[in-house]
Design a protein around this motif. Structure first.
Motif, PDB file in Angstrom:
ATOM      1  N   PRO A 292      76.573 134.140  82.545  1.00 30.34           N
ATOM      2  CA  PRO A 292      75.513 133.581  83.195  1.00 30.34           C
ATOM      3  C   PRO A 292      75.087 132.356  82.877  1.00 30.34           C
ATOM      4  N   CYS A 293      75.675 132.146  81.387  1.00 29.80           N
ATOM      5  CA  CYS A 293      75.367 130.762  80.858  1.00 29.80           C
ATOM      6  C   CYS A 293      76.645 129.817  81.034  1.00 29.80           C
ATOM      7  N   HIS A 294      77.769 130.080  81.457  1.00 30.38           N
ATOM      8  CA  HIS A 294      79.015 129.392  81.293  1.00 30.38           C
ATOM      9  C   HIS A 294      78.774 127.796  82.163  1.00 30.38           C
ATOM     10  N   CYS A 295      78.114 128.017  83.312  1.00 30.13           N
ATOM     11  CA  CYS A 295      77.787 126.618  84.003  1.00 30.13           C
ATOM     12  C   CYS A 295      77.019 125.843  83.253  1.00 30.13           C
ATOM     13  N   GLY A 296      75.850 126.294  82.536  1.00 29.13           N
ATOM     14  CA  GLY A 296      74.827 125.413  81.735  1.00 29.13           C
ATOM     15  C   GLY A 296      75.833 124.734  80.645  1.00 29.13           C
ATOM     16  N   TYR A 297      76.558 125.457  80.005  1.00 31.82           N
ATOM     17  CA  TYR A 297      77.527 125.111  78.989  1.00 31.82           C
ATOM     18  C   TYR A 297      78.283 123.678  79.666  1.00 31.82           C
ATOM     19  N   LEU A 298      78.995 124.191  80.892  1.00 28.05           N
ATOM     20  CA  LEU A 298      79.844 122.904  81.211  1.00 28.05           C
ATOM     21  C   LEU A 298      78.980 121.616  81.715  1.00 28.05           C
ATOM     22  N   LYS A 299      77.854 122.121  82.129  1.00 30.27           N
ATOM     23  CA  LYS A 299      77.028 120.678  82.277  1.00 30.27           C
ATOM     24  C   LYS A 299      76.135 120.000  81.188  1.00 30.27           C
ATOM     25  N   ASN A 300      76.364 120.541  80.130  1.00 30.26           N
ATOM     26  CA  ASN A 300      75.950 120.042  78.869  1.00 30.26           C
ATOM     27  C   ASN A 300      77.093 119.097  78.264  1.00 30.26           C
ATOM     28  N   PRO A 301      76.677 117.956  78.040  1.00 32.43           N
ATOM     29  CA  PRO A 301      77.849 116.871  77.652  1.00 32.43           C
ATOM     30  C   PRO A 301      78.312 117.218  76.378  1.00 32.43           C
ATOM     31  N   SER A 302      77.334 117.925  75.482  1.00 36.97           N
ATOM     32  CA  SER A 302      77.951 118.376  74.099  1.00 36.97           C
ATOM     33  C   SER A 302      79.239 119.374  74.032  1.00 36.97           C
ATOM     34  N   PHE A 303      78.852 120.247  75.043  1.00 35.49           N
ATOM     35  CA  PHE A 303      79.875 121.435  75.141  1.00 35.49           C
ATOM     36  C   PHE A 303      81.049 121.170  76.331  1.00 35.49           C
ATOM     37  N   LYS A 304      80.945 120.216  77.231  1.00 36.42           N
ATOM     38  CA  LYS A 304      81.671 120.067  78.460  1.00 36.42           C
ATOM     39  C   LYS A 304      83.211 119.912  77.921  1.00 36.42           C
TER      40      LYS A 304
END
Length: 96
Positions: A59-71
């Motif tokens: 459920p968190c993967h899209c949030g990580y993708l949208k975060n410039p630090s993790f993308k």
């Protein structure tokens, strides 16, 4: 080794700034994916613990993708390989 160090610093910084619970009751914390670090940064296969954490964090993967630090890490060939090895579909995220 430099990539691992940079990744660890980014993870700690982001976790310190933002740990968001999702509707499913999962706490989105990139630190939870630390069992996958070796598999992502090398050609090692993912461990059972890595795959389990990767599934828990779906459920968190899209949030990580949208975060410039993790993308860049989430989009990396190593992350995609680990997701595929664990049987986790790479997320298709809609922009908000």
């Amino acid at each position: 080794m430099k990539k691992v160090f940079v990744f660890a610093i980014v993870v700690v910084a982001v976790v310190a700034m933002e740990v968001a619970p999702t509707a499913e009751g999962v706490t989105c914390s990139p630190v939870e994916l630390s069992p996958c670090l070796t598999a992502i940064t090398s050609s090692s296969p993912p461990t059972t613990a890595c795959c389990q954490k990767l599934r828990e964090q779906i459920p968190c993967h899209c949030g990580y993708l949208k975060n410039p630090s993790f993308k860049n890490y989430v989009n990396s060939p190593g992350s995609r390989r680990v997701a595929s090895s664990c049987g986790v579909r790479f997320p298709i995220c809609l922009s908000k």
